[in-house]
Design a protein around this motif. Structure first.
Motif, PDB file in Angstrom:
ATOM      1  N   MET A  27       7.952  -1.613   0.248  1.00 16.33           N
ATOM      2  CA  MET A  27       7.580  -0.381   0.927  1.00 16.33           C
ATOM      3  C   MET A  27       6.070  -0.319   1.078  1.00 16.33           C
ATOM      4  O   MET A  27       5.353  -0.148   0.101  1.00 16.33           O
ATOM      5  N   PRO A  28       5.553  -0.518   2.273  1.00 11.54           N
ATOM      6  CA  PRO A  28       4.100  -0.418   2.479  1.00 11.54           C
ATOM      7  C   PRO A  28       3.633   1.018   2.211  1.00 11.54           C
ATOM      8  O   PRO A  28       4.085   1.955   2.860  1.00 11.54           O
ATOM      9  N   ARG A  29       2.749   1.180   1.253  1.00  9.68           N
ATOM     10  CA  ARG A  29       2.303   2.521   0.888  1.00  9.68           C
ATOM     11  C   ARG A  29       0.799   2.646   0.997  1.00  9.68           C
ATOM     12  O   ARG A  29       0.065   1.653   1.056  1.00  9.68           O
ATOM     13  N   ALA A  30       0.345   3.884   1.029  1.00 13.23           N
ATOM     14  CA  ALA A  30      -1.083   4.200   0.962  1.00 13.23           C
ATOM     15  C   ALA A  30      -1.276   5.287  -0.071  1.00 13.23           C
ATOM     16  O   ALA A  30      -0.417   6.159  -0.259  1.00 13.23           O
ATOM     17  N   LEU A  31      -2.403   5.223  -0.758  1.00 13.12           N
ATOM     18  CA  LEU A  31      -2.790   6.270  -1.708  1.00 13.12           C
ATOM     19  C   LEU A  31      -3.667   7.272  -0.974  1.00 13.12           C
ATOM     20  O   LEU A  31      -4.710   6.911  -0.421  1.00 13.12           O
ATOM     21  N   ILE A  32      -3.244   8.540  -0.956  1.00  9.89           N
ATOM     22  CA  ILE A  32      -3.981   9.599  -0.272  1.00  9.89           C
ATOM     23  C   ILE A  32      -4.671  10.452  -1.319  1.00  9.89           C
ATOM     24  O   ILE A  32      -4.018  11.177  -2.080  1.00  9.89           O
ATOM     25  N   VAL A  33      -5.983  10.361  -1.392  1.00 10.11           N
ATOM     26  CA  VAL A  33      -6.773  11.089  -2.399  1.00 10.11           C
ATOM     27  C   VAL A  33      -7.358  12.330  -1.733  1.00 10.11           C
ATOM     28  O   VAL A  33      -8.267  12.235  -0.905  1.00 10.11           O
ATOM     29  N   ILE A  34      -6.829  13.485  -2.092  1.00  7.33           N
ATOM     30  CA  ILE A  34      -7.134  14.716  -1.372  1.00  7.33           C
ATOM     31  C   ILE A  34      -8.208  15.557  -2.065  1.00  7.33           C
ATOM     32  O   ILE A  34      -8.045  15.962  -3.223  1.00  7.33           O
ATOM     33  N   ASP A  35      -9.291  15.795  -1.358  1.00  9.04           N
ATOM     34  CA  ASP A  35     -10.287  16.825  -1.701  1.00  9.04           C
ATOM     35  C   ASP A  35     -10.821  16.747  -3.138  1.00  9.04           C
ATOM     36  O   ASP A  35     -10.957  17.776  -3.813  1.00  9.04           O
ATOM     37  N   VAL A  36     -11.119  15.561  -3.594  1.00 12.17           N
ATOM     38  CA  VAL A  36     -11.755  15.448  -4.914  1.00 12.17           C
ATOM     39  C   VAL A  36     -13.249  15.672  -4.693  1.00 12.17           C
ATOM     40  O   VAL A  36     -14.045  14.740  -4.579  1.00 12.17           O
ATOM     41  N   ALA A  91      -6.068   0.996  -9.517  1.00 12.38           N
ATOM     42  CA  ALA A  91      -4.806   0.261  -9.469  1.00 12.38           C
ATOM     43  C   ALA A  91      -4.412  -0.047  -8.031  1.00 12.38           C
ATOM     44  O   ALA A  91      -3.912  -1.136  -7.727  1.00 12.38           O
ATOM     45  N   ALA A  92      -4.627   0.901  -7.137  1.00 14.28           N
ATOM     46  CA  ALA A  92      -4.303   0.690  -5.728  1.00 14.28           C
ATOM     47  C   ALA A  92      -5.143  -0.441  -5.149  1.00 14.28           C
ATOM     48  O   ALA A  92      -4.622  -1.325  -4.448  1.00 14.28           O
ATOM     49  N   GLN A  93      -6.434  -0.420  -5.446  1.00 10.18           N
ATOM     50  CA  GLN A  93      -7.304  -1.475  -4.929  1.00 10.18           C
ATOM     51  C   GLN A  93      -6.864  -2.839  -5.446  1.00 10.18           C
ATOM     52  O   GLN A  93      -6.793  -3.817  -4.689  1.00 10.18           O
ATOM     53  N   ALA A  94      -6.516  -2.905  -6.732  1.00 14.04           N
ATOM     54  CA  ALA A  94      -6.091  -4.179  -7.317  1.00 14.04           C
ATOM     55  C   ALA A  94      -4.786  -4.672  -6.702  1.00 14.04           C
ATOM     56  O   ALA A  94      -4.564  -5.884  -6.593  1.00 14.04           O
ATOM     57  N   ALA A  95      -3.923  -3.734  -6.285  1.00 12.85           N
ATOM     58  CA  ALA A  95      -2.623  -4.098  -5.734  1.00 12.85           C
ATOM     59  C   ALA A  95      -2.646  -4.244  -4.217  1.00 12.85           C
ATOM     60  O   ALA A  95      -1.611  -4.539  -3.605  1.00 12.85           O
ATOM     61  N   GLY A  96      -3.797  -4.041  -3.598  1.00 15.00           N
ATOM     62  CA  GLY A  96      -3.888  -4.144  -2.148  1.00 15.00           C
ATOM     63  C   GLY A  96      -3.309  -2.956  -1.413  1.00 15.00           C
ATOM     64  O   GLY A  96      -2.958  -3.076  -0.231  1.00 15.00           O
ATOM     65  N   VAL A  97      -3.206  -1.809  -2.093  1.00 13.44           N
ATOM     66  CA  VAL A  97      -2.698  -0.587  -1.467  1.00 13.44           C
ATOM     67  C   VAL A  97      -3.869   0.132  -0.795  1.00 13.44           C
ATOM     68  O   VAL A  97      -4.857   0.446  -1.468  1.00 13.44           O
ATOM     69  N   PRO A  98      -3.797   0.412   0.506  1.00  9.61           N
ATOM     70  CA  PRO A  98      -4.900   1.117   1.174  1.00  9.61           C
ATOM     71  C   PRO A  98      -5.148   2.489   0.553  1.00  9.61           C
ATOM     72  O   PRO A  98      -4.199   3.183   0.165  1.00  9.61           O
ATOM     73  N   ILE A  99      -6.409   2.853   0.475  1.00  7.38           N
ATOM     74  CA  ILE A  99      -6.814   4.136  -0.090  1.00  7.38           C
ATOM     75  C   ILE A  99      -7.427   4.990   1.009  1.00  7.38           C
ATOM     76  O   ILE A  99      -8.373   4.566   1.683  1.00  7.38           O
ATOM     77  N   GLU A 132       0.508   6.712 -14.988  1.00 10.80           N
ATOM     78  CA  GLU A 132       0.937   5.515 -15.709  1.00 10.80           C
ATOM     79  C   GLU A 132       2.242   4.969 -15.146  1.00 10.80           C
ATOM     80  O   GLU A 132       2.398   3.756 -14.970  1.00 10.80           O
ATOM     81  N   GLU A 133       3.192   5.862 -14.842  1.00 14.97           N
ATOM     82  CA  GLU A 133       4.465   5.429 -14.264  1.00 14.97           C
ATOM     83  C   GLU A 133       4.245   4.791 -12.895  1.00 14.97           C
ATOM     84  O   GLU A 133       4.876   3.779 -12.559  1.00 14.97           O
ATOM     85  N   TRP A 134       3.363   5.399 -12.108  1.00 12.32           N
ATOM     86  CA  TRP A 134       3.113   4.884 -10.761  1.00 12.32           C
ATOM     87  C   TRP A 134       2.488   3.493 -10.816  1.00 12.32           C
ATOM     88  O   TRP A 134       2.878   2.601 -10.049  1.00 12.32           O
ATOM     89  N   VAL A 135       1.542   3.302 -11.710  1.00  8.50           N
ATOM     90  CA  VAL A 135       0.916   1.984 -11.855  1.00  8.50           C
ATOM     91  C   VAL A 135       1.969   0.943 -12.226  1.00  8.50           C
ATOM     92  O   VAL A 135       1.948  -0.191 -11.727  1.00  8.50           O
ATOM     93  N   GLU A 136       2.920   1.336 -13.064  1.00 10.75           N
ATOM     94  CA  GLU A 136       3.990   0.414 -13.449  1.00 10.75           C
ATOM     95  C   GLU A 136       4.873   0.064 -12.251  1.00 10.75           C
ATOM     96  O   GLU A 136       5.320  -1.078 -12.117  1.00 10.75           O
ATOM     97  N   THR A 137       5.136   1.044 -11.372  1.00  9.63           N
ATOM     98  CA  THR A 137       5.954   0.746 -10.197  1.00  9.63           C
ATOM     99  C   THR A 137       5.239  -0.217  -9.243  1.00  9.63           C
ATOM    100  O   THR A 137       5.894  -1.007  -8.556  1.00  9.63           O
TER     101      THR A 137
END
Length: 203
Positions: free
Chosen positions: A1-10, A38-46, A175-180
Motif C-alpha cells: 500500500m503506497p502511503r504518505a505521512l501527513i504532518v499537520i500544523d506542527v 521512520a517514514a524517511q528511512a522506509a521511503g514513505v513520502p512526507i 510505535e505500532e505504526w513503525v512496526e507496520t
C-alpha cells in the motif's frame, strides 16, 4: 500500500497561543519526529502541512512566530509542503493531485489538533477513498469551553479517536505504526456496527 505521512500544523502556535495539553506537547512532538524519521528511512513520502492566515492576522499570520514550523519538525526533511486556509489538508490545496500523481492510496495523519484539522483531513480523505491511519500519540489537543458546554483536552482526544476508529481510520500508536512499516502488516480497522455491538457487550 503506497502511503504518505501527513504532518499537520506542527507550528509554534501550539506551544504558545494554543498550547497542546493532551497528550502532553513534548510527548507528541517526540512522536511526530519519530514518525518522520521512520517514514524517511522506509521511503514513505512526507507531506508537511502549515496553517496560513493573511499576514495581517494575529494567529497563524503568514510570517509570524505562530505560523512558523516548530523546531521539532522544521529541521527534518519533507517531500512536499502544503499551506492551507481551511482545516482539511485536502481542501483547496492541490494535495490530492500530488498524492494521486504518485499512486498513494494510504494516508497516515499526525499533528494538531486532533478534533479539528486532523479530524477534518481524516474524514475528507476517507470520503475520497484513501485508507487512513491516525497516530494517536503523535497528535493532541486542548480544552474547550463555549455556549455548547465544555470538555477537557483528554475527553476531546479520546472521543475523537474512538469515532475515527469506528470507520474513518485505523488508530495506532507511533510505535505500532513503525512496526507496520517493517512488517507490512495491515492495521486493525473497525466499523460502526461492530464498535456499537462491542460497546453493548454483544461481541
Amino acid at each position: 500500500m503506497p502511503r504518505a505521512l501527513i504532518v499537520i500544523d506542527v507550528q509554534n502556535a501550539y506551544a504558545a497561543e494554543l498550547p497542546i495539553e493532551y497528550p502532553p506537547l513534548a510527548q507528541t512532538l517526540h512522536n511526530v519526529g519519530r514518525a518522520m524519521d521512520a517514514a524517511q528511512a522506509a521511503g514513505v513520502p512526507i507531506v508537511m502541512v502549515q496553517q496560513a492566515a493573511p499576514a495581517s492576522a494575529g494567529l497563524f499570520g503568514t510570517g509570524s512566530p505562530s505560523w512558523r514550523l516548530h523546531e521539532a519538525v522544521a529541521h527534518r526533511p519533507h517531500d512536499h509542503l502544503v499551506q492551507k486556509r481551511l482545516p482539511s489538508a485536502l481542501a483547496g490545496t492541490g494535495l490530492g493531485d500530488w498524492l494521486r500523481a504518485r499512486g498513494i492510496d494510504t494516508l497516515t495523519v499526525a499533528g494538531y489538533m486532533t478534533q479539528n484539522c486532523d479530524d477534518a483531513t481524516v474524514k475528507q480523505a476517507a470520503h475520497e477513498g484513501y485508507a487512513v491511519e491516525f497516530l494517536s500519540d503523535a497528535s493532541g489537543t486542548l480544552p474547550l469551553a463555549n455556549r455548547a458546554g465544555s470538555a477537557s483536552a483528554e475527553e476531546i482526544h479520546r472521543v475523537t479517536l474512538v469515532v475515527m476508529q469506528s470507520g474513518f481510520a485505523a488508530v495506532l500508536r507511533t510505535e505500532e505504526w513503525v512496526e507496520t512499516l517493517a512488517s507490512g502488516a495491515a492495521p486493525e480497522r473497525d466499523d460502526i456496527l461492530t464498535s456499537n455491538r462491542r460497546a453493548r457487550g454483544l461481541v
